[in-house]
Each structure stands twice: as structure tokens, then as C-alpha cells.
Design an enzyme around this catalytic site. Structure first.
Site, mmCIF file in Angstrom:
data_model
loop_
_atom_site.group_PDB
_atom_site.id
_atom_site.type_symbol
_atom_site.label_atom_id
_atom_site.label_comp_id
_atom_site.label_asym_id
_atom_site.label_seq_id
_atom_site.Cartn_x
_atom_site.Cartn_y
_atom_site.Cartn_z
ATOM 1 N N LYS A 175 31.631 74.588 23.366
ATOM 2 C CA LYS A 175 31.727 73.121 23.471
ATOM 3 C C LYS A 175 31.922 72.595 24.896
ATOM 4 C CE LYS A 175 32.935 72.459 18.660
ATOM 5 N NZ LYS A 175 33.925 72.749 17.645
ATOM 6 N N TYR A 228 42.745 72.292 19.871
ATOM 7 C CA TYR A 228 42.883 71.552 18.612
ATOM 8 C C TYR A 228 44.210 70.818 18.572
ATOM 9 C CZ TYR A 228 39.070 74.718 17.768
ATOM 10 O OH TYR A 228 37.914 75.413 17.884
ATOM 11 N N TYR A 235 23.485 72.779 17.423
ATOM 12 C CA TYR A 235 24.916 73.070 17.555
ATOM 13 C C TYR A 235 25.229 74.436 16.929
ATOM 14 C CZ TYR A 235 29.820 72.941 16.176
ATOM 15 O OH TYR A 235 31.119 73.287 15.953
ATOM 16 N N VAL A 282 36.467 79.866 16.471
ATOM 17 C CA VAL A 282 36.838 80.365 15.158
ATOM 18 C C VAL A 282 36.568 81.876 14.992
ATOM 19 C CG1 VAL A 282 34.647 79.872 13.967
ATOM 20 C CG2 VAL A 282 36.793 79.487 12.767
ATOM 21 N N SER A 302 33.138 77.709 18.949
ATOM 22 C CA SER A 302 33.552 76.472 19.620
ATOM 23 C C SER A 302 33.765 76.617 21.121
ATOM 24 C CB SER A 302 34.850 75.961 19.010
ATOM 25 O OG SER A 302 34.575 75.305 17.811
HETATM 26 N N1 GLN Z 1 30.549 76.927 14.381
HETATM 27 C C1 GLN Z 1 31.893 76.586 13.997
HETATM 28 C C2 GLN Z 1 31.916 75.293 13.226
HETATM 29 O O1 GLN Z 1 31.228 74.378 13.574
HETATM 30 C C3 GLN Z 1 32.730 76.495 15.217
HETATM 31 C C4 GLN Z 1 34.130 76.049 14.898
HETATM 32 C C5 GLN Z 1 35.128 76.684 15.794
HETATM 33 O O2 GLN Z 1 34.885 77.646 16.493
HETATM 34 N N2 GLN Z 1 36.338 76.174 15.725
HETATM 35 O O3 GLN Z 1 32.612 75.146 12.266
#
Ligand code: GLN
Length: 416
Positions: A81, A254, A202, A272, A78
Site C-alpha cells: 500500500k 491499523y 489491487y 496479512v 498490504s
Molecule cells: N489482500 C489483502 C486484502 O485486501 C491485504 C490485507 C492485508 O494485508 N491486511 O484483504
């Protein structure tokens, strides 16, 4: 936006010295912490070493410092992003992007079904929003959408980023919730083109490999207003960097945004796989990596390291300067002539100080001419320039000959 950074920039990381010692101390102190769970959200992530822990910082001057596992590669997840959001902003503009995605913290986990009443994902830092921002980016004849995204993230990092095929395949085979988020966004009329293609791109961007040093350089590029302080390349405009940092501030952690603002106060984004990227505007970019996550999905040691850095090393973005800037380098009077030399970065507040100092000085009726010299000025904003010009015009009107003398090249400090 130049997407062409394929060359490997030599990256020298300081090995000793007091800044490295600060990072090493934080690593040593936090290494024994055992809370948190390594994510098995994507099957491929479950094998990560829970003890891996690295920390890196890159200054706005382009110096790199690191400690711990600073060469361990992990997938960016993430943390990609904000960069894809920045790319969408550069290409589509703020209003168009936000017709498709909101800018409010969702207060929910990263993979929640967070759509607002208009059918837009709440923000671009959660999965639904990031899938939508990915869909807004177009491929070109010579280069696919993903290759364009990879090139921009590589420019932020200052080196070519490779993709972890296993992680990509693992997520492509299991990421059905993300597909569902894509379809819901399409039903809301905000995802463009094919859901499957947007979701796969993505997943590809999430599978780019980075180290903590990469994260710190990427963060430092945002913190420096879009110019990579190592390569000197302008990757995005200052305005886009500001927008990106704003959304990271409210939505990057988050459902921990409020607590984060209070205790850390550095625009940040977590992922994550255990990475956190934090960009202290105008100051440092920080990267942390430690796989065990807390309930909100943020790296436990990463959060603790950033709390320490912010608290002890002046990185909170709302840190209030001990005194206002002093833009007047010198004021010299010879007969009726007043020479005012300014210095540093002249913003509206600095210009306001100059104007009030000038007003005081020309109160003395013997002053017949004033020159404001900008040779030592590093940048001047448009707001500051109009204020100074208005004051000089007023002086002229009052019979004092007033002018501004400036070097041929001056940083206009525009955000575009
Ligand atoms: N690739 C992960 C997902 O889409 C990324 C989520 C994350 O890093 N929080 O679930």
C-alpha cells in the site's frame, strides 16, 4: 520515476559480524513464541508455516543483514500500500490524491468500511484507501496499470518481483468485501474508472512475492528519501518519501498506531501474510516475516522484533540527538581574514549555529574579510542557504568582505 528495473541486482547479504548477531539473537529469542493465528482471510494464506520467521535490515549505506528464514517467499499483501500511494503522489500530487483519500488513522481494522463524511476512505493504508489509490494510477498503451505498479515495487526492491498466481486467484475469487469497499468509494465519487479493474489490480499487487530482504531494501529506499541504497536508483522524490513515511506513521499499523508510535516509533506497514516493513528515516530499513497475527492483524513476532530493535538499537524516529550538530569543521584567522570550513549536512539549525559563531568572531573589529568554505559539506538546504546568505550580506553591509566558496557540485538538498 524510472519504472524499468528488470535486471536482477546481485544482492550480497552479510553472513557474519555483530549486526547479523543482533538479528540472530532476536530471532532465537522470539522463535518460541506461539501466540497469534495464521490468517485464513485469503484461503491461499491459510497454509503458511507458522514457524517461518525471518528478519532483515538494510542500512542507508546499502549494507544488507539478515537472519532466520531470509529466503522464504511470501505475498506482500498490504505492505504494497505505501508504494502504490507513493506512486499516486508522484503522478497526481498531494492535493489531488487527498481529494480522493483522507490521511487520518481509522482506528479500525484494515478491511473496515471507513469512509469519512466526504465519502473518502480514511487513509491510503487501509483496503478502501488502497483500492482508491490504485484507481488513480493509469495504464499506458505499452504497459498495463498493474505492470507499471509491479515495475515501481520492483525498483523499490532492486529486483524484479514475480506474482503468485494462486494467491491472486484465491483473492479474486473471494474478495467480495474489497469489491464492496470499491463500490462504496465509487458511490462517494472518489474511485476513478472501473471498480472491478481497480480491485483486481489491487489483488495483483497484493500477490507480489517478496522475501524479508526485499522488504528491508524497500524500506531502506523509503528511509533514504526515495533512492534505493543498493542500486542507487532514485525511485521517488524525497518529498514523496516524506509524505509516505508520514502516512505510515499515523496509519500503517491499523488500529495500533498510537501504541506503535510509543513503543516502536518507526514508520511501518504490516500485511496479512505476516510481513512488516519498517523504515527508520535516514537510518535503516527493516523487514520481518512471521505468519501468526495478533487481533489487529499484525505479525506477533514481527511486532516484538521491531519493539526490540527500536528500544535497543536507536531506531525510534523521535530519538533526540545527544547534542546538536557541529557544522563548523574549522575556523582559522590569518591577519584580518577569517576562513570558516563547514562540514556535513547543513540544515536550518546548522546554519543558525554558523551564523551565531560568525557573529561572535567578527565582533573583533580587526576581521576585515570572511570566507565560508563548503568543500566538506554533503548537502545544504534552501533554508540554510538563505540564512547564511543573509548573514554574509549583513557582514558586507557592515564593511566586512564576506563570501561563500563552494565546490562545483553540491547537493542542494531539495525535496523534489
Ligand atoms: N489482500 C489483502 C486484502 O485486501 C491485504 C490485507 C492485508 O494485508 N491486511 O484483504
Amino acid at each position: 520515476m524510472d519504472e524499468g528495473t528488470d535486471g536482477q541486482e546481485p544482492r550480497t547479504t552479510e553472513e557474519t559480524g555483530p549486526v547479523v548477531a543482533v538479528l540472530e539473537r532476536i530471532c532465537e529469542e522470539l522463535a518460541p513464541r506461539r501466540e497469534g493465528q495464521v490468517s485464513d482471510f485469503i484461503p491461499e494464506l491459510a497454509g503458511a508455516d507458522p514457524n517461518a520467521f525471518g528478519l532483515a535490515a538494510v542500512s542507508a549505506h546499502g549494507r544488507c543483514y539478515s537472519a532466520g528464514d531470509d529466503e522464504a517467499a511470501f505475498t506482500v499483501q498490504s505492505v504494497s500500500k505505501p508504494f502504490v500511494y507513493a506512486m499516486a503522489l508522484e503522478e497526481r500530487g498531494l492535493d489531488d490524491v487527498h481529494a480522493h483519500v483522507g490521511a487520518e488513522p481509522s482506528g479500525e481494522p484494515f478491511n473496515a468500511i471507513s469512509l469519512d463524511e466526504q465519502g473518502r476512505p480514511e487513509n491510503p493504508m487501509i483496503n478502501a484507501g488502497a483500492i482508491v489509490t490504485t484507481s488513480l494510477i493509469r495504464g499506458e498503451e505499452s504497459r498495463s496499470r498493474f505492470e507499471r505498479i509491479r515495475a515501481v515495487l520492483s525498483s523499490f526492491a532492486g529486483r524484479h518481483l514475480s506474482m503468485d498466481e494462486d494467491s491472486y486467484r484465491s483473492e479474486a475469487g473471494t474478495g467480495h468485501r474489497n469489491r464492496a469497499l470499491g463500490y462504496l468509494s465509487m458511490a462517494g465519487g472518489v474511485l476513478e474508472g472501473s471498480v472491478e479493474e481497480a480491485v483486481l489490480d489491487y489483488f495483483r499487487q497484493c500477490a507480489l512475492n517478496v522475501t524479508v530482504v526485499d522488504l528491508a531494501v524497500m524500506a531502506a529506499t523509503l528511509a533514504s528519501g526515495g533512492v534505493n541504497p543498493l542500486t542507487g536508483e532514485r525511485v521517488i522524490s524525497r518529498r514523496t518519501a516524506r509524505h509516505t513515511l508520514s502516512v505510515m506513521t499515523s496509519c500503517g499499523m491499523y488500529d495500533r498506531a498510537g501504541e506503535w508510535a510509543l513503543r516502536v516509533g518507526i514508520p511501518a506497514k504490516s500485511g496479512v501474510s505476516g510481513g512488516i516493513l519498517a523504515a527508520a528515516p535516514g537510518s535503516f530499513g527493516v523487514g520481518v516475516f512471521s505468519p501468526p497475527l495478533d487481533h489487529a492483524g499484525n505479525s506477533v513476532r514481527g511486532v516484538a522484533a521491531l519493539e526490540q530493535l527500536s528500544e535497543n538499537y536507536d531506531l525510534h524516529m523521535l530519538r533526540i540527538p545527544s547534542e546538536p550538530p557541529s557544522p563548523v569543521h574549522s575556523m582559522t584567522r590569518a591577519g584580518g581574514t577569517l576562513d570558516v570550513h563547514l562540514r556535513g549536512d547543513i540544515d536550518f539549525l546548522a546554519a543558525e549555529q554558523v551564523v551565531s559563531r560568525l557573529a561572535e568572531a567578527v565582533d573583533d573589529a580587526r576581521v576585515t574579510s570572511v570566507t565560508v568554505e563548503l568543500e566538506r559539506v554533503s548537502g545544504i538546504s534552501q533554508a540554510a542557504r538563505s540564512l547564511l546568505t543573509a548573514e554574509l550580506d549583513d557582514l558586507d553591509g557592515a564593511g566586512v568582505e564576506a563570501s561563500m566558496s563552494e565546490p562545483a557540485v553540491i547537493n542542494e538538498d531539495s525535496e523534489d
